[in-house]
Design a protein around this motif. Structure first.
Motif, mmCIF file in Angstrom:
data_model
loop_
_atom_site.group_PDB
_atom_site.id
_atom_site.type_symbol
_atom_site.label_atom_id
_atom_site.label_comp_id
_atom_site.label_asym_id
_atom_site.label_seq_id
_atom_site.Cartn_x
_atom_site.Cartn_y
_atom_site.Cartn_z
ATOM 1 N N GLY A 75 12.255 -14.730 -16.545
ATOM 2 C CA GLY A 75 11.392 -15.843 -15.810
ATOM 3 C C GLY A 75 11.772 -16.983 -14.645
ATOM 4 N N HIS A 76 11.037 -18.115 -14.893
ATOM 5 C CA HIS A 76 10.998 -18.969 -14.046
ATOM 6 C C HIS A 76 11.617 -20.344 -14.473
ATOM 7 N N CYS A 77 11.319 -20.918 -12.718
ATOM 8 C CA CYS A 77 13.024 -22.352 -13.483
ATOM 9 C C CYS A 77 12.832 -23.321 -12.035
ATOM 10 N N ALA A 78 12.268 -24.489 -12.779
ATOM 11 C CA ALA A 78 12.659 -25.152 -11.474
ATOM 12 C C ALA A 78 13.522 -26.477 -12.124
ATOM 13 N N SER A 79 14.340 -26.758 -11.010
ATOM 14 C CA SER A 79 15.649 -28.032 -11.732
ATOM 15 C C SER A 79 15.339 -28.163 -10.476
ATOM 16 N N THR A 80 16.199 -29.511 -10.976
ATOM 17 C CA THR A 80 16.449 -30.753 -9.447
ATOM 18 C C THR A 80 18.170 -30.982 -10.076
ATOM 19 N N VAL A 81 18.681 -31.379 -9.386
ATOM 20 C CA VAL A 81 20.139 -31.585 -8.767
ATOM 21 C C VAL A 81 20.906 -33.338 -8.965
ATOM 22 N N VAL A 82 21.286 -33.175 -9.957
ATOM 23 C CA VAL A 82 21.738 -34.402 -9.865
ATOM 24 C C VAL A 82 23.367 -34.161 -10.095
ATOM 25 N N GLU A 83 24.238 -35.963 -9.271
ATOM 26 C CA GLU A 83 25.768 -35.516 -8.720
ATOM 27 C C GLU A 83 25.531 -37.176 -10.484
ATOM 28 N N LEU A 84 26.249 -36.425 -11.262
ATOM 29 C CA LEU A 84 26.601 -37.761 -12.225
ATOM 30 C C LEU A 84 27.924 -38.032 -12.368
ATOM 31 N N ALA A 85 27.680 -39.482 -12.647
ATOM 32 C CA ALA A 85 28.673 -41.093 -12.380
ATOM 33 C C ALA A 85 30.125 -40.381 -11.570
ATOM 34 N N ASP A 86 30.829 -39.213 -12.759
ATOM 35 C CA ASP A 86 31.882 -38.852 -12.606
ATOM 36 C C ASP A 86 31.964 -37.987 -11.649
ATOM 37 N N GLY A 87 30.914 -37.887 -10.225
ATOM 38 C CA GLY A 87 30.701 -36.950 -9.641
ATOM 39 C C GLY A 87 30.981 -35.122 -9.787
ATOM 40 N N ARG A 88 30.655 -34.686 -10.957
ATOM 41 C CA ARG A 88 30.243 -33.571 -11.416
ATOM 42 C C ARG A 88 28.700 -33.599 -10.959
ATOM 43 N N VAL A 89 27.910 -32.109 -11.243
ATOM 44 C CA VAL A 89 26.572 -31.467 -11.155
ATOM 45 C C VAL A 89 26.201 -31.335 -12.041
ATOM 46 N N ARG A 90 24.869 -31.874 -12.895
ATOM 47 C CA ARG A 90 24.543 -31.364 -13.269
ATOM 48 C C ARG A 90 22.885 -30.575 -12.806
ATOM 49 N N LEU A 91 22.392 -29.424 -13.503
ATOM 50 C CA LEU A 91 20.654 -29.071 -13.163
ATOM 51 C C LEU A 91 19.841 -29.693 -14.123
ATOM 52 N N GLU A 92 18.637 -30.757 -14.115
ATOM 53 C CA GLU A 92 18.001 -31.445 -15.133
ATOM 54 C C GLU A 92 16.328 -29.753 -14.887
ATOM 55 N N GLU A 93 16.844 -28.995 -16.113
ATOM 56 C CA GLU A 93 15.795 -27.350 -15.549
ATOM 57 C C GLU A 93 14.308 -27.476 -16.752
ATOM 58 N N ALA A 94 13.718 -27.763 -16.009
ATOM 59 C CA ALA A 94 11.715 -27.192 -16.219
ATOM 60 C C ALA A 94 11.975 -25.632 -15.846
ATOM 61 N N TRP A 95 11.746 -25.124 -17.727
ATOM 62 C CA TRP A 95 12.083 -22.751 -17.093
ATOM 63 C C TRP A 95 10.949 -23.009 -18.219
ATOM 64 N N GLN A 96 10.229 -22.094 -17.599
ATOM 65 C CA GLN A 96 9.350 -20.944 -18.621
ATOM 66 C C GLN A 96 9.177 -19.568 -18.637
ATOM 67 N N TRP A 97 8.774 -18.482 -19.772
ATOM 68 C CA TRP A 97 9.655 -17.225 -19.724
ATOM 69 C C TRP A 97 8.451 -16.497 -18.792
ATOM 70 N N GLU A 98 7.967 -15.827 -18.680
ATOM 71 C CA GLU A 98 7.386 -15.035 -18.188
ATOM 72 C C GLU A 98 6.978 -13.151 -18.548
ATOM 73 N N SER A 99 8.414 -12.831 -19.221
ATOM 74 C CA SER A 99 8.225 -11.572 -19.794
ATOM 75 C C SER A 99 8.026 -11.752 -21.577
ATOM 76 N N GLN A 100 7.997 -12.942 -21.792
ATOM 77 C CA GLN A 100 7.466 -13.870 -22.835
ATOM 78 C C GLN A 100 6.944 -15.232 -23.470
ATOM 79 N N PRO A 101 6.284 -15.118 -24.319
ATOM 80 C CA PRO A 101 5.559 -16.387 -24.932
ATOM 81 C C PRO A 101 6.642 -17.602 -24.765
ATOM 82 N N GLY A 102 7.106 -18.600 -24.471
ATOM 83 C CA GLY A 102 8.054 -20.051 -24.607
ATOM 84 C C GLY A 102 8.253 -20.840 -23.546
ATOM 85 N N SER A 103 8.166 -21.848 -22.868
ATOM 86 C CA SER A 103 8.740 -22.483 -22.604
ATOM 87 C C SER A 103 9.574 -24.128 -22.728
ATOM 88 N N GLY A 104 9.852 -24.695 -21.809
ATOM 89 C CA GLY A 104 10.799 -26.209 -22.197
ATOM 90 C C GLY A 104 11.054 -26.762 -21.426
#
Length: 116
Positions: A75-104
């Protein structure tokens, strides 16, 4: 721009549907000159790989994985990199399967104490 993802280990914050990544999945990210890639495994995923690009705080990549039931998916994914208050990294993702139905949407976060 958020800090480099190179060497970071991230995990999903919630389980997805069976056969997809979940809280037991671990992603090890690499980054160099605007290129990103990662290996991942755990839960229902035996082995997975992603490759793509980074521009600022945006990632764009394709992924492919082998599941414990022997099936494969991609599948394919587009993510936004966010730095959390404690300094860790979070990726907020929007994805879609290309080999089967589905996204989220989903999120993965750097594990506490994992590479920084």
């Amino acid at each position: 721009m958020a800090r480099s993802l190179d060497g970071l280990v991230l995990a999903p914050v919630a389980d997805q549907a069976p056969g997809q990544v979940g809280t037991g999945t671990r992603f090890t990210y690499h980054e160099q000159d605007g290129r990103i890639w990662a290996e991942y495994a755990g839960g229902d995923v035996v082995r997975g790989h992603l490759v793509g690009t980074r521009e600022g705080d945006r990632l764009d990549f394709r992924y492919v994985q082998l599941r414990t039931d022997g099936s494969t998916a991609s599948g394919h994914c587009a993510s936004t990199v966010v730095e959390l208050a404690d300094g860790r990294v979070r990726l907020e993702e929007a994805w879609q399967w290309e080999s089967q139905p589905g996204s989220g949407t989903s999120a993965v976060e750097q594990l506490p104490g994992a590479s920084s």
